[in-house]
Design an enzyme around this catalytic site. Structure first.
Site, PDB file in Angstrom:
ATOM      1  CD  GLU A   1      -2.819   0.950   2.545  1.00  0.00           C
ATOM      2  OE1 GLU A   1      -3.826   1.673   2.590  1.00  0.00           O
ATOM      3  OE2 GLU A   1      -2.537   0.114   3.437  1.00  0.00           O
TER       4      GLU A   1
ATOM      5  CE  LYS B   1      -7.519   1.067   2.990  1.00  0.00           C
ATOM      6  NZ  LYS B   1      -6.327   1.206   3.865  1.00  0.00           N
TER       7      LYS B   1
ATOM      8  CB  CYS C   1      -4.644  -2.142   3.912  1.00  0.00           C
ATOM      9  SG  CYS C   1      -3.826  -2.375   5.526  1.00  0.00           S
TER      10      CYS C   1
ATOM     11  CB  SER D   1      19.713  -0.339  35.641  1.00  0.00           C
ATOM     12  OG  SER D   1      18.684  -1.253  35.267  1.00  0.00           O
TER      13      SER D   1
END
Length: 704
Positions: A45, A114, A175, A357
């Site tokens: 896309e 789309k 999509c 750490s």
């Protein structure tokens, strides 16, 4: 006429607004597709400009450059004699659409906009695009002059049409249309379309891949057909990692698939399939005849081209493959590592610096960097010349060729343990041991001088010297003293990131990595502008529980035995004084709940859309074996107070890899106020009423 078709789909590592690089990758995918005998190539896309352009979609430059790239594609000899399906934005009647542009031999066949936009999670397509709201309708689109001069066409079809070749018919989804309950492939299948294509920009979330695969299998199980899925891959400029998984399915079976995570910029997936298999499947399973089909038929754009060859009897077809999904631990090892590599090579920096750490979070970040080095070395062994070129550019050595992940880690990764008088030898040794096993350049820094200098300035101005609670100070003094230590660590991290390579006579700077997990972000259990403030954070979307499982995976997969002690130790910030040299302060005690409880609460808040009252009503049932209603009420109230008091911290939180769908990321995913009435008076009163009601009911039942 033949019956077997060879089709290609792909995953491309596109980069927003990198028109030059995007063009190169598109052409490479077309070249590979043709080499494998494909007559049709599908891309991701918005692949020409990149999916993540965001408000750059508003700019006319973006539209202009997309058409310039389209012109270059159509002029290239590589795009001849293959149907090319590419993605780009198109302005039609002054309305911007997210489109597929399908062309063949310097002629545009169809522009398909789309119809169902993604407007959830991280997606905000309605901000930049309009949906095409006219199903099965096609009209004329007037081409820009530069394209007219090339194609000889003035107008081309624009709308919800399908492509009819001499041997079959193809229809497009884009999509989110696959995820919609009214997916176009349903009507297309009933109208005789045999090949469905889906161009996506689908991003990674933990435990999501099987959902995507099942949707595609289901699309062709219901009514038969061939389904091609293309996806973007990599980091195209923001918090998301697009995780590939290009695939081809037929009649409910996956027959070809690409990798979910890899360092390949261009991955092409091809399959040879028999159209008669689709027709036979439908002949038995579809009971709705053409006469009963109630919708207007699709406009078919007729094309004088065949996807099959006349003589294809001996051409073997692809058979079903089993999809082995990654475990969540493997996903954490691979996805964020690929995202870090894309960010590093595209940022122009020379490596990473991490305040290590000796706890679970920073150790997880360190292991992800090590996993990145493992993948880089493997890619180079497999012959990936682009990865080798990028490594040599990052380390500023054109002759360098990494052979071992630990050696590469030494070139790219600096870790530092920033000790104070409140730090224990245990955490210092755990950090040192892990750094030695992964091969990072490790520094030991003591921050006490800087802390005392800051407090000295405060004392000089006010005449006061704050004390920890353990030394007779107030809660306000205690918190301020913790925050001074944490913020000095951030300042020193950036100082060393900018200058430690300079001190060694090397060029470049380092990106600072953060290590706050998603649960700490949710509650605000971190100091604003401390070491959680960094350039990027690969674990900011991952829960503490998942990180612990990930470290157990690293012990086995990478033989990092130093992690065993880290996993056994209680999580602690080490910002308060030690007692007999031992840590007293722990994270879960400070937060007032366990990380496991936080994970449940986080999912209810975001995924289940629960406010305080709804959350309480759910938890009194799911936690009934562990807590009474009044205890549940106390935990829910405590969480929402912490959350609302600290929500302002999310406005400045470090950009993090998106991995969890309950992430509190304030940038785009989880939009909330940051100034709350932290009393929650009405909501908490509703909870109190329920607690009273349940107590009375319990008392009454006991009497009976």
């Amino acid at each position: 006429m033949g019956r077997k078709v060879t089709l290609a789909t792909c995953s491309l590592n596109q980069w927003a607004l990198d028109f030059e690089g995007n063009l190169t990758r598109i052409l490479k995918s077309i070249e590979i597709a043709k080499q494998r005998g494909a007559k049709y190539r599908l891309g991701p896309e918005l692949e020409i400009c990149g999916y993540g352009c965001a408000d750059h979609f508003y700019e006319s430059d973006t539209l202009l450059h997309c058409f310039q790239v389209l012109k270059s594609l159509m002029e290239s000899p590589l795009t001849q004699d293959i149907i090319c399906d590419v993605g780009m934005p198109v302005m039609h009647h002054n309305v911007r659409y997210n489109c597929r542009v399908i062309f063949l031999n310097k002629k545009i066949l169809l522009i398909r906009p789309k119809m169902l936009l993604a407007n959830y999670g991280n997606n905000r397509e309605f901000r930049w695009f309009s949906p095409w709201s006219r199903p099965r309708y096609v009209e004329e689109y007037f081409l820009p002059r530069m394209i007219q001069d090339l194609t000889g066409q003035t107008t081309v079809p624009f709308g919800d049409g399908v492509l009819s070749t001499k041997d079959t018919c193809l229809g497009s989804e884009i999509c989110a249309e696959l995820w919609n309950p009214r997916s176009p492939h349903v009507d297309m299948g009933l109208d005789g379309i045999e090949i469905f294509t889906n161009s996506s920009a689908s991003y990674h979330e933990l435990r999501k891949a099987d959902h995507r695969v099942n949707l595609i299998k289901s699309a062709t199980t219901k009514s038969g057909g061939i389904y091609l899925f293309a996806n973007q891959k990599g980091c195209d400029g923001d918090r998301l990692y697009y995780d590939g998984c290009a695939m081809i399915a037929i009649n409910g079976d996956i027959v070809a698939r690409g990798a979910q995570f890899s360092l390949e910029d261009v991955e092409v997936v091809t399959a040879t399939l028999d159209l008669e298999d689709v027709r036979s499947y439908r002949g038995e399973s579809i009971f709705l005849t053409a006469q009963e089909y109630e919708h207007k038929p699709y406009t078919r754009i007729k094309t004088d081209f065949s996807l099959s060859d006349c003589d294809d009897r001996c051409l073997p077809t692809h058979q079903p493959v089993e999809w082995i999904f990654h475990t969540p631990e493997e996903e954490i090892s691979l996805g964020p590592a690929c995202w870090l590599w894309d960010y590093l090579r595209r940022s122009g920096q020379a490596g990473f610096l991490l305040p290590l750490s000796g706890g679970v979070d920073s150790s997880s970040t360190a292991c992800i960097v090590y996993s990145m080095c493992v993948q880089i070395c493997q890619a180079i062994k497999d012959g990936n010349s682009q990865v080798l070129e990028d490594v040599q550019r990052v380390v500023n050595d054109s002759s360098y060729r990494p052979e071992d992940p630990r050696e590469l880690c030494g070139h790219l990764f600096t870790t530092c343990y920033m000790a104070s008088e409140n730090s224990s030898e245990d955490t210092r040794n755990r950090a040192k041991d892990l750094a030695a096993q992964i091969g990072s350049n490790h520094l030991n820094i003591n921050i006490d001088m800087a802390v005392k200098g800051m407090l000295g300035i405060f004392s000089m101005v006010t005449g006061k010297w704050p004390q920890f609670c353990a030394n007779g100070g107030s809660a306000r003094e205690n918190l301020a003293l913790q925050n001074v230590q944490a913020r000095i660590r951030m300042i020193l991290a950036y100082l060393f990131a900018q200058l430690c390579l300079w001190a060694q006579g090397k060029p470049g700077g380092l990106l600072v990595l953060g290590s706050a997990n998603v649960d700490e972000s949710l509650t605000g259990y971190f100091t604003k502008y401390d070491c959680s403030s960094a350039d990027i954070n690969p674990i900011g979307g991952v829960s503490k529980m998942d990180l612990k499982c990930f470290l157990q995976y690293c012990v086995k997969s990478f033989q990092l035995t130093a992690l065993i002690g880290i996993l056994d130790a209680p999580p602690t910030a080490e910002l308060e004084p030690l007692t007999d040299g031992k840590v007293v302060q722990t994270d879960e005690a400070d937060m007032g709940m366990t990380y496991s409880e936080l994970s449940v609460i986080g999912r209810l808040r975001k995924i289940s859309k629960c406010g305080p009252y709804s959350m309480f009503c759910k938890l009194i049932h799911s936690w009934k074996e562990t807590f009474s209603p009044s205890q549940v009420a106390t935990k829910v109230k405590h969480f929402f107070r912490m959350y609302s008091i600290n929500r302002h911290k999310m406005t400045t939180v470090t950009p993090s890899y998106h991995a969890e769908n309950y992430s509190p990321d304030d940038n785009r995913f989880d939009l909330r106020p940051f100034l709350y009435n932290t009393q929650w008076a009405w909501q908490f009163r509703c909870i109190d009423n329920e607690v009273s009601s349940s107590t009375e009911q319990f008392f009454y039942l006991n009497i009976l």
